[in-house]
Write a protein that holds these residues in place. Structure first.
Motif, short mmCIF file in Angstrom:
data_model
loop_
_atom_site.label_atom_id
_atom_site.label_comp_id
_atom_site.label_asym_id
_atom_site.label_seq_id
_atom_site.Cartn_x
_atom_site.Cartn_y
_atom_site.Cartn_z
N THR A 25 0.86 -1.19 0.00
CA THR A 25 0.00 0.00 0.00
C THR A 25 0.89 1.23 0.00
OG1 THR A 25 -0.11 0.18 2.41
CG2 THR A 25 -1.76 -1.23 1.32
N GLN A 77 4.39 11.53 -0.61
CA GLN A 77 3.12 12.17 -0.94
C GLN A 77 3.33 13.39 -1.82
OE1 GLN A 77 -0.12 10.98 0.50
NE2 GLN A 77 -0.67 12.05 -1.37
N ALA A 84 2.94 13.78 -6.11
CA ALA A 84 2.04 14.84 -6.59
C ALA A 84 2.75 15.73 -7.60
CB ALA A 84 1.53 15.66 -5.41
N PRO A 121 -1.04 12.36 -7.80
CA PRO A 121 -1.49 12.80 -6.48
C PRO A 121 -2.26 11.73 -5.69
CG PRO A 121 -2.92 13.69 -8.18
CD PRO A 121 -1.78 13.01 -8.88
N LYS A 122 -2.87 10.77 -6.39
CA LYS A 122 -3.68 9.76 -5.69
C LYS A 122 -3.25 8.36 -6.12
CE LYS A 122 -7.74 12.77 -5.29
NZ LYS A 122 -9.17 12.94 -5.62
N VAL A 123 -2.45 7.74 -5.28
CA VAL A 123 -1.95 6.39 -5.55
C VAL A 123 -2.29 5.50 -4.38
CG1 VAL A 123 0.13 5.01 -5.92
CG2 VAL A 123 -0.07 7.27 -6.98
N ASP A 124 -2.89 4.35 -4.65
CA ASP A 124 -3.28 3.46 -3.54
C ASP A 124 -2.22 2.41 -3.24
OD1 ASP A 124 -3.65 2.16 -5.92
OD2 ASP A 124 -5.74 1.59 -5.57
#
Length: 679
Positions: free
Chosen positions: A254, A268, A272, A277-280
């Protein structure tokens, strides 16, 4: 891949673009036969026997690291691309944003040495100032993230690619990286060549810092800092042979876990900045490297990291700046690869235009230079090789019926992309103008990085090509279970106005290209991917054991070969390419035996079909290389040197022994029970 991308040559020899077949109009002196060195014997060194006379007549130019078939063909392609560049640059009213405008303006700024010398390193001043202003770890990591977007990657590798276990999805990858020397072994090897390269790198780094305004003492201190830092990174980097196992280098975690366990990486913010910007989840190739890097960021002096980033930036752009900067970089390159003088500017700039605007250049190349019928001819040869491969799998004596069914299915659904893509990349957002070469190349790097990053979250486009039709190379992509053979592979040197005979076509295009790439689907790495391109075990335990027993034999065979000085070929690191070479020549030969030329025992150039095929395979790897470049290849390239790409696999082919009467006592003789037979 079947060959190296970076081999170039100065001299252009006559080339033949395949046309209408005619065995009856054979030249009085066959081009391939003219390469034979009669002072050598086939059983002693087939590489020199097949190519030695050509090597004697064509020494390596001072500006090159090697000379041979790749260079002959690539230089002809480069001459064609150069014509595209020059004609585009001469256009007075080219439409802004058009392919011709971008090609022309990039070429012009690269050729304008007056402007380049006047500007010096000014195009990088803003970025160097940004590095100078770094005051804490957060600024260090966010600046490093920005530099990654302009082609000056550092510390670690960050990118987007197909998930090895879910090939229909894109994933974010973090891998070890950040080294300036070609491979980690250069930092620790004790031989004279490695020591010379380290010394040359320190000299190079000191001179680069001098260009940035450092005093002589400051420059030497900064260079020493960088070497110490990189040596620490090299120490925790996996060896190249250990990077070959896709399972060991697949560690999905994760994003929250990776970020929390490695706070110094400032992931983070860093992700970005590069557009993620949004990585799981993240696939971490070498977790121990990431952990160590996290510690080094805190413990190594901030001044050392700043010097490191500056040198990475200067190194990335040294080819796009003034002559003084380029000369310093070339001196280091000379120590590493052996060329004693730089290649002409027009060749260097042409290469950059092709590499930067490949799809735009490719559209012009296909229209103006690629022979009609190229796709059809390549597909014809590929299809015949595929048929033979299926027959070989069915007749294997070491594989069970259960695994054969899956292997045959994987082969059957394997995609063959040949010639050129039906859909080109949309490069309309890439901005190229007449401002400066470095500024243009910065925008090129940003476009290519953004193009890669933009794939995240989107479906995988299995129609996409990762090579252009003018690239003399080929590749197998395990995640797509596809082979890609660009159109220029149709070129065969030395044959005018007629198609080369099948012995040559099936050895060079059939064996060393199609057969080679297909075998990558079943080499020590490719065999771990299923028909859908997912990393999965599709073998029975017994078959898997038998297969890897055979791969160990080829590792042992190549470990014995000495390439230069006392440096041996690394059989473990090169085994995938060696397996592909062996499979390629075997498949090419079996397919050739089904042709009329072979069945009718047609003699061409005074050679029977068998001799002509194996000499054709020898021509496929006709490459002479400098000792410096050879030493570098041994340490950093997964391909064996050209000599052993010929002598190695042919020593395992029974028909080769019969054709050239290879006997015990000959250097290439291997006892029959020790010859490697896989596919």
């Amino acid at each position: 891949m079947r060959m190296h991308k970076n081999l170039k040559q100065a001299a252009i020899l006559p080339l033949f673009l395949l046309g209408i077949s005619s065995l009856s109009n054979a030249q009085s002196i066959d081009p391939m036969v003219s390469h034979i060195d009669s002072t050598e014997t086939p059983g002693h060194d087939f590489f020199l026997y097949a190519n030695g006379k050509w090597f004697k007549q064509n020494p390596i130019p001072a500006s090159e690291t090697s000379n041979g078939i790749f260079q002959i063909i690539q230089d002809t392609i480069n001459a064609q691309i150069h014509d595209v560049c020059v004609s585009s640059a001469k256009l007075k009213n080219s439409v802004k944003g058009s392919a011709r405008q971008k090609i022309g303006d990039l070429f012009l700024t690269g050729m304008d040495s007056v402007s380049l010398n006047r500007m010096g390193i000014t195009p990088l001043k803003a970025d160097l100032a940004r590095i100078n202003q770094i005051a804490n770890i957060n600024q260090l990591m966010t600046t490093a993230a920005y530099l990654r977007t302009i082609g000056a990657g550092s510390m670690y590798g960050l990118g987007v690619g197909q998930d090895d276990k879910i090939s229909s999805k894109h994933a974010v990858f973090i891998n070890q990286g950040g080294l300036s020397l070609p491979d980690r072994e250069y930092y620790f090897a004790t031989d004279a060549r490695a020591a010379k390269v380290r010394e040359a790198f320190l000299t190079y780094a000191s001179k680069m810092f001098g260009l940035m305004g450092y005093s002589e003492a400051q420059a030497k201190s900064a260079a020493d800092e960088v070497m110490k830092l990189e040596t620490a990174l090299a120490k925790v980097s996996r060896k190249r042979e250990d990077l070959r196992d896709p399972l060991l280098n697949y560690n999905k975690m994760t994003f929250a876990k990776v970020a929390s366990e490695n706070p110094s990486l400032e992931l983070q913010q860093s992700l970005a900045i590069v557009g993620l910007p949004k990585v799981d989840t993240v696939i971490v190739g070498q977790p121990e490297f990431v952990t160590a890097l996290n510690g080094y960021i805190k413990t190594m002096p901030l001044s050392a990291w700043k010097s490191y980033l500056k040198l990475r930036l200067m190194s990335a752009y040294s080819d796009y700046l003034d002559d003084k900067t380029f000369k310093i970089a070339f001196e280091y390159s000379s120590a590493l690869r052996g060329a004693t003088e730089p290649r002409p500017r027009w060749k260097r700039v042409t290469d950059e235009v092709d590499g930067s605007l490949g799809d735009l250049v490719g559209q012009v190349y296909v229209k103006d230079y690629l022979p009609k019928g190229t796709k059809e001819k390549l597909m014809e040869i590929g299809t015949e090789i595929k048929k033979v491969y299926a027959e070989r799998i069915k007749n294997l004596d070491w594989m069970s019926s259960e695994t054969k069914i899956k292997a045959l299915h994987k082969l059957d659904v394997m995609i063959m992309k040949v010639g050129y893509p039906d859909k080109w990349k949309d490069m309309s957002k890439m901005q190229i103008d007449k401002s400066s070469y470095a500024s243009n190349m910065k925008r090129v790097a940003q476009w290519h990085y953004n193009y890669m990053i933009s794939k995240y979250g989107k479906p995988v486009d299995r129609t996409e090509w990762d090579m252009q039709p003018q690239t003399y190379n080929a590749y197998y992509n395990p995640s797509n279970n596809e082979i890609v053979v660009p159109g220029c592979n149709i070129i065969v040197p030395g044959y005018e106005r007629k198609m080369a005979d099948d012995a040559i076509l099936y050895s060079i295009i059939g064996g060393s290209t199609f057969g080679h790439e297909m075998t990558h689907g079943f080499d020590d790495q490719g065999a771990k991917y299923d028909a859908n391109g997912n990393l999965a075990n599709w073998w029975t335990p017994e078959d898997s054991t038998k297969f890897f027993t055979k791969t160990k034999m080829i590792v042992a065979q190549f470990n014995k070969y000495i390439a230069v000085d006392s440096l041996h070929v690394n059989g473990e690191m090169t085994q995938g390419e060696n397996i592909a070479d062996l499979g390629g020549v075997a498949m090419g030969y079996e397919a050739f035996k089904k042709t009329a030329q072979y069945k009718n025992n047609q003699v061409v150039g005074g050679l029977n079909p068998d001799k002509r095929f194996f000499l054709g395979y020898g021509m496929a790897w006709m490459v002479n290389i400098r000792p410096e470049a050879l030493a570098n290849q041994i340490r950093s390239d997964v391909h064996s040197p050209a000599k052993f790409r010929i002598n190695g696999p042919l020593s395992d082919i029974d028909a080769f022994y019969k054709t050239f009467d290879i006997k015990p006592g000959d250097a290439m003789w291997i006892p029959e029970n020790q010859r490697v037979k896989i596919w």
